[in-house]
Structures are given as C-alpha cells and as structure tokens.
Design an enzyme around this catalytic site. Sequence first.
Site, PDB file in Angstrom:
ATOM      1  CB  CYS A 139      -1.444  31.656 -16.438  1.00 33.91           C
ATOM      2  SG  CYS A 139      -2.793  30.715 -17.206  1.00 33.91           S
ATOM      3  CG  HIS A 191      -0.805  28.194 -12.765  1.00 33.38           C
ATOM      4  ND1 HIS A 191      -0.848  29.551 -12.526  1.00 33.38           N
ATOM      5  CD2 HIS A 191      -1.756  27.943 -13.704  1.00 33.38           C
ATOM      6  CE1 HIS A 191      -1.789  30.090 -13.270  1.00 33.38           C
ATOM      7  NE2 HIS A 191      -2.359  29.137 -14.002  1.00 33.38           N
TER       8      HIS A 191
END
Length: 506
Positions: A341, A445
């Site tokens: 991310c 994630h």
Amino acid sequence: MVTPTKTYRSLAILGTASDVGKSIVATALCRIFRNAGIDVAPYKAQNMSNNSGVTPDGLEIGRAQIAQAEAACVVPTADMNPVLLKPNTDIGAQVVLQGRVCSNESAQGYFRDTSRWAEAARESLLRLKQKHELLVIEGAGSCAEMNLYPRDFVNFRTAREADAAVILVADIDRGGVFAQVVGTLAVIPPEDRALVKGVIINRFRGDSELFREGITMLEEMSGVPVLGVIPYFRHFAIDAEDAVPLSAKVDPAQEPETGKVGVAAIYFPHISNFTDLSPLEHDPSVTLHYLHHPKPLSAYKVLILPGSKNVRGDYAWLQQMGWEKEIRAFREAGGLVIGICGGYQMLGCSIADPYGVEGESGTTQTLGLLETETLLEQEKYLANSEGVLVGTSIKAFGYEIHNGRTTVGANCHPLMNIVARNNHPESDVDGVVSADGRVIGTYFHGIFNEPAVKQWFLQQADSTYTLQPHERGRQESYELLADHFRQHLDVNKLFELIDYEQSLLP
C-alpha cells in the site's frame, strides 16, 4: 433483520489503562460465548487505530473488531466500530464514521463537541442489540480519564446505554495492579462503580498460585470479585489494535537468527496495518525486525515498506533519517524489497497529492525502484479482493484501503490478476514486479495470510524456505485463545453475569 430469540445482558470490557489487553479479552469472550451457542457480536464505540479492514459490504472498521467478529462467527459490520480515528499527524486524525470517511479533525476539534460521534455510536449500538442475543463491548484506553469523563462516550456511557455488566481488565505485567484496580474504582462516580461486576488480571507471569493471596487482598480492597488471572501466552496470532505493543519491538540489538529468513520492516511514524506482517512474526522459520533507525541490512534477506497513514510525510521522514541510502544498497546487493500500500507507493517514482488528501498539497519524488507514479484521489477505495499470482495457480486474498491510483510503466509486470472484488467477478490486476523480480509492490493488505502466498514471497528471497507441516489458521487461533481463557476464568460467574441459565453451560 432477524430478531434474536433470546437476549442476554451485555458485557463491557473496560480497562485500567491503554494496552492492558481489552481487545484480546473481548476476542476470547466472543468465542467462548459463540461456543455456547449464543449469537454474540462485538462492539466498540470508538477506536483509534491505523489498523483497519474492510467489511463485506465495503465499509471500513478497526481490525480488532473484524477479528472479534470472526471469533464470534458473525459477519463484521460498520456498526461494530461506528467511530474509527486514524491518526495522520501527531495532533490530528481522519474520522471514519459508520464505515465512511467523514472528516479530518484535530484533537481539540474532535473533543470540542463529541455529540455527533456519540449519537452515531448510540445508533449503531441499538441496531446491534436488536440483531444479536449478546454484545461484548470493548472500551477504549483507561475508563477513568477524569478530565475527559464528561465527553467519554466509549466506556461507562456505552455500558449504561447497553445496560451492561462491566468487567475491568488490569495488566499485572506492567506492575501496580492493586493501584490500577483500586485507583480506577476510587475515582469513578458511584453509579458507574456499581456496574463493575468483576476484574480480570491479565498477562501474569510465573506461578499463579503465588498470587492467590493477592487475589484475596484485591477483592477485599476493591469489593469486586476477581474472575480470573490470565497467564501470559504468546501462542496465537490475532490482529492487534494499535502500535503501542509494537513499539517495544523496534530496533532490536541482535541480528536475525542463523538458519531463519531475516525480514526487516521499516517502522514509519504513521505506520498502518502492521498486522499485515503478523504471519511473518509468528512463523518459526522467520525473524522479523521492525527498524526505525537506518542501519546496514546485509543480515536480512527481505525488506518490507509497510502501509502508512501519511505517505508523503513518512517518506520525508525516511529521507531525513537516511533510509534511502540503505534501501538502495540493499536492493543493489540483491535483497528482496516489498512494498504494501503506502510502502508500494514509496517504491515508485512519485506521489502526487493535488487535493491535499493527507495534508499540504504537492508532489513528492520517491525511491524510483519501480516504474510507477501514484495520484492520491479524494475518494478512498475499499474492497475485499481475490487474485491469482501471475505465472502460478496460487490464490491470494486481501483487502484494499487506499486513496492512491497507481499507473505502471512498461518495464514492470503485474503481481497478480484480480478475479473478484467484494464477491463480484472482476478482471483487473494488482501490484508490480520489477524486471528482475527483486522489487515487488501490492495494494493487498493481508497478503501473507494465505500460507501458499507467504511461501511464494519468502522463496523469492530464500529458496530453502518451506512452510511448517501444520500452520495454525485464524479460526484455530481463536479456539486456542478461548481454551486458554476458559482454563483460567470463573466460567460459571462469567455466564451468570449475562443472565445465562446455568443448566445450559457447555
């Protein structure tokens, strides 16, 4: 909506301080009650954490409440964590209200008038009570911060609104457990003190028989029964709520153990979703070190840049600390660099924030290890996603929470093909792998949660790495946690507090 056939008195798990183990206690109780056949759900009015996740309907809540919902075997919803504060500066946070980004607030601005947040929390609480037989409510921080008490809608106010029996959790490992419990009960108002029906002493080390006299003394001093003394136990991997316990693991003096895969993760000031790395931390074949200060990385085989709630700010910190030199040297020496991310965005060439999503607008030139450019958009993207690693049949599962839209140059190839988002078929790609395979970025994630995916990544760095014969899954971890608590709790008293018929006890 299905109306519960039976309702029980709610339980509120409040703490004498931050990081006493409220989340883990609530998780254990959710599984204990679920195993008794009760339709139980977790609830936390307000959570301050950059560890968040995505519900099946595409809303954002804290990872701790998602874990508690998993332990309770119920679908996580935004009502389980109606107010989520995601710190993005030292004095401010993004407010996520009932699963959606609401505003950015300074600490003073947020606490000036909490009525809006409190009303949203109350709405969610009432909806959950209508849907489930039992609520396990988690408080926040210390339940006795008297300077904030009139504005505290998370602890005793929630307990009163839910008509909950309160269990006070204290951490004996940090010392001063008598002062924690007796002091807390001494300063709170009598009407709130009357709600406290039990105490759980958490994180006991050594022979609990030696504390038997201490239990008697504490009960006499407080007038509240001790429901259990829970020994310190590390053998389960369950998502943590915040970075408080993590800070104790940063910059260890020792190098990675011989024979293990050494993994270094940069500990950003605004690190987020560090739970992504939990499967590595609990892998006996891996040594995971969080590093705040730069140092030569030759002892490690993998370097991870995790998520960040303030990507450009954390990159400026990374530059100021001198991390760029060490990252480039590690990459040039053939180490495997992984960005997740915000860390993925930093591995690219630039991050543009024209709308001031994370603060002052502008563009930051970044590491340039991947041929990518990122634009931070005003709308946050949320999804539970499923993909297949390119060139393999390995399925990857994760969740996406990002404002960034990343464009990829010609000299990179995708990490995975996306096949589904939010349970709907999808034809897309995620992530980037450099031409030589030594730099990898992804928006997923939870990327290491699937054992086969974790093995694929680690084998890129060390071909000798293999999975353990039996890797414990999340549901098995919840069972192990519940068993641990049942062994050390007065279970009869626990069920008595929720008005459960004793003859039905499992």
